[in-house]
Scaffold this motif. Sequence first.
Motif, PDB file in Angstrom:
ATOM      1  N   ALA A   1    -108.628  10.274   7.735  1.00 53.37           N
ATOM      2  CA  ALA A   1    -107.202  10.285   7.665  1.00 53.37           C
ATOM      3  C   ALA A   1    -107.485   8.765   8.680  1.00 53.37           C
ATOM      4  O   ALA A   1    -106.095   8.331   8.941  1.00 53.37           O
ATOM      5  CB  ALA A   1    -106.227  10.756   6.764  1.00 53.37           C
ATOM      6  N   GLY A   2    -107.439   8.942   9.924  1.00 52.71           N
ATOM      7  CA  GLY A   2    -107.156   8.411  10.229  1.00 52.71           C
ATOM      8  C   GLY A   2    -106.715   6.717  10.271  1.00 52.71           C
ATOM      9  O   GLY A   2    -105.875   5.783  10.991  1.00 52.71           O
ATOM     10  N   ASP A   3    -107.746   5.932   9.648  1.00 53.11           N
ATOM     11  CA  ASP A   3    -107.269   4.432   9.594  1.00 53.11           C
ATOM     12  C   ASP A   3    -106.621   4.728   8.195  1.00 53.11           C
ATOM     13  O   ASP A   3    -106.222   3.172   8.000  1.00 53.11           O
ATOM     14  CB  ASP A   3    -109.027   4.236   8.844  1.00 53.11           C
ATOM     15  N   ARG A   4    -105.570   5.856   7.658  1.00 55.24           N
ATOM     16  CA  ARG A   4    -104.704   5.017   6.580  1.00 55.24           C
ATOM     17  C   ARG A   4    -103.833   5.328   7.146  1.00 55.24           C
ATOM     18  O   ARG A   4    -102.948   5.475   5.969  1.00 55.24           O
ATOM     19  CB  ARG A   4    -105.186   6.629   5.506  1.00 55.24           C
ATOM     20  N   VAL A   5    -103.620   6.521   8.464  1.00 48.77           N
ATOM     21  CA  VAL A   5    -102.164   6.884   8.855  1.00 48.77           C
ATOM     22  C   VAL A   5    -101.744   6.464  10.175  1.00 48.77           C
ATOM     23  O   VAL A   5    -102.491   5.721  11.522  1.00 48.77           O
ATOM     24  CB  VAL A   5    -101.719   8.068   8.817  1.00 48.77           C
TER      25      VAL A   5
ATOM     26  N   GLN B   1    -100.217   8.931   1.880  1.00 51.37           N
ATOM     27  CA  GLN B   1    -101.218   8.180   2.626  1.00 51.37           C
ATOM     28  C   GLN B   1    -102.363   8.527   2.397  1.00 51.37           C
ATOM     29  O   GLN B   1    -103.116   7.938   1.150  1.00 51.37           O
ATOM     30  CB  GLN B   1    -100.763   7.692   3.248  1.00 51.37           C
ATOM     31  N   SER B   2    -102.917   9.876   2.343  1.00 50.18           N
ATOM     32  CA  SER B   2    -104.187   9.970   2.357  1.00 50.18           C
ATOM     33  C   SER B   2    -104.607   9.538   1.067  1.00 50.18           C
ATOM     34  O   SER B   2    -105.587  10.014   0.583  1.00 50.18           O
ATOM     35  CB  SER B   2    -104.392  11.067   3.709  1.00 50.18           C
TER      36      SER B   2
ATOM     37  N   VAL C   1    -102.837  19.450   9.226  1.00 46.17           N
ATOM     38  CA  VAL C   1    -102.808  18.420  10.459  1.00 46.17           C
ATOM     39  C   VAL C   1    -104.673  18.362  10.717  1.00 46.17           C
ATOM     40  O   VAL C   1    -104.704  16.389  10.346  1.00 46.17           O
ATOM     41  CB  VAL C   1    -101.764  18.974  11.722  1.00 46.17           C
ATOM     42  N   GLN C   2    -104.962  19.656  10.721  1.00 49.93           N
ATOM     43  CA  GLN C   2    -106.748  19.688  10.966  1.00 49.93           C
ATOM     44  C   GLN C   2    -107.420  19.118   9.858  1.00 49.93           C
ATOM     45  O   GLN C   2    -108.112  18.130   9.744  1.00 49.93           O
ATOM     46  CB  GLN C   2    -107.296  20.581  11.210  1.00 49.93           C
ATOM     47  N   ALA C   3    -107.014  19.097   8.733  1.00 48.45           N
ATOM     48  CA  ALA C   3    -107.346  19.042   7.402  1.00 48.45           C
ATOM     49  C   ALA C   3    -107.295  17.205   7.070  1.00 48.45           C
ATOM     50  O   ALA C   3    -108.046  16.614   6.153  1.00 48.45           O
ATOM     51  CB  ALA C   3    -107.443  19.187   5.676  1.00 48.45           C
ATOM     52  N   LEU C   4    -106.128  16.523   7.578  1.00 49.99           N
ATOM     53  CA  LEU C   4    -106.594  15.459   7.012  1.00 49.99           C
ATOM     54  C   LEU C   4    -107.337  15.112   8.272  1.00 49.99           C
ATOM     55  O   LEU C   4    -108.202  13.653   7.721  1.00 49.99           O
ATOM     56  CB  LEU C   4    -105.021  14.654   8.115  1.00 49.99           C
ATOM     57  N   GLY C   5    -107.874  15.931   9.898  1.00 54.82           N
ATOM     58  CA  GLY C   5    -108.941  15.221  10.363  1.00 54.82           C
ATOM     59  C   GLY C   5    -109.949  15.191   9.889  1.00 54.82           C
ATOM     60  O   GLY C   5    -111.063  14.232   9.645  1.00 54.82           O
ATOM     61  N   GLY C   6    -110.601  16.081   8.771  1.00 53.40           N
ATOM     62  CA  GLY C   6    -111.570  16.368   8.306  1.00 53.40           C
ATOM     63  C   GLY C   6    -111.360  15.462   6.839  1.00 53.40           C
ATOM     64  O   GLY C   6    -112.971  15.187   7.201  1.00 53.40           O
TER      65      GLY C   6
END
Length: 229
Positions: free
Chosen positions: A21-25, A221-222, A13-18
């Motif tokens: 990915a916020g504007d993709r999910v 998605q990311s 989960v933290q990797a997605l923030g890194g």
Amino acid sequence: MGDSVWVGVRERVQALGGVGAGDRVFGGLGHKFFLEDPLTAAQLADLEACMGVTLPEEYRGFLRHVGAGGAGPSYGVFPVRLVQGRWRWEGDGADLADLSRLAEPFPREGADPEAVRELLAEQPEEEDFEEIEDFDDAMEAWDERWETVMWSSDRTVGAIVISHIGCAARQWLVISGPERGRIWSDNRVDDEDLSPLLDEHGEPVTFAGWFLTWLHEAERQSASVSAGD
């Protein structure tokens, strides 16, 4: 399903923030893939003692190894926090849950379908009234009847609101009873009854399935967007 299902999940989960990915999910811009700290064993024991229940195993594992809430499906997993000496879940609609009745079995039968159909058929229509004030009075009386049928707290005992999915629609995690550990959808704002969340095979969705399916899709998605950049 043991705690092993949660190994590495917090890091994923933290990797997605890194990777931004916020504007993709969906919902990512809100929770930003942030997770609360996991609960300690002592904190979890205190939470369960205060609520008078043992939480579903998958959710217990999440609280201990992933986080006490934060990033997750839709607008995220409602965090559970100790506030002024009392445990509570926080989020849009979290207060719909009666935390004093979590040990009571969740009433999976829902509202009486015939009563709901009859009540919807009796909903006032503005064109049937000559004066708007009369229509407003009729709607107010009808709303009171509707809330008695659909929004009684008796209908959601044994469950907590776990997530907000937008436009006053929410999802519940059942804590007690035959549906324990499963996710239920709440779209009563659109005059639909509470209903179990089902997967693509028509099987009930448990907490772990709910969260991990979201995580897998968020990673997909990311990755797909990054590949197209």
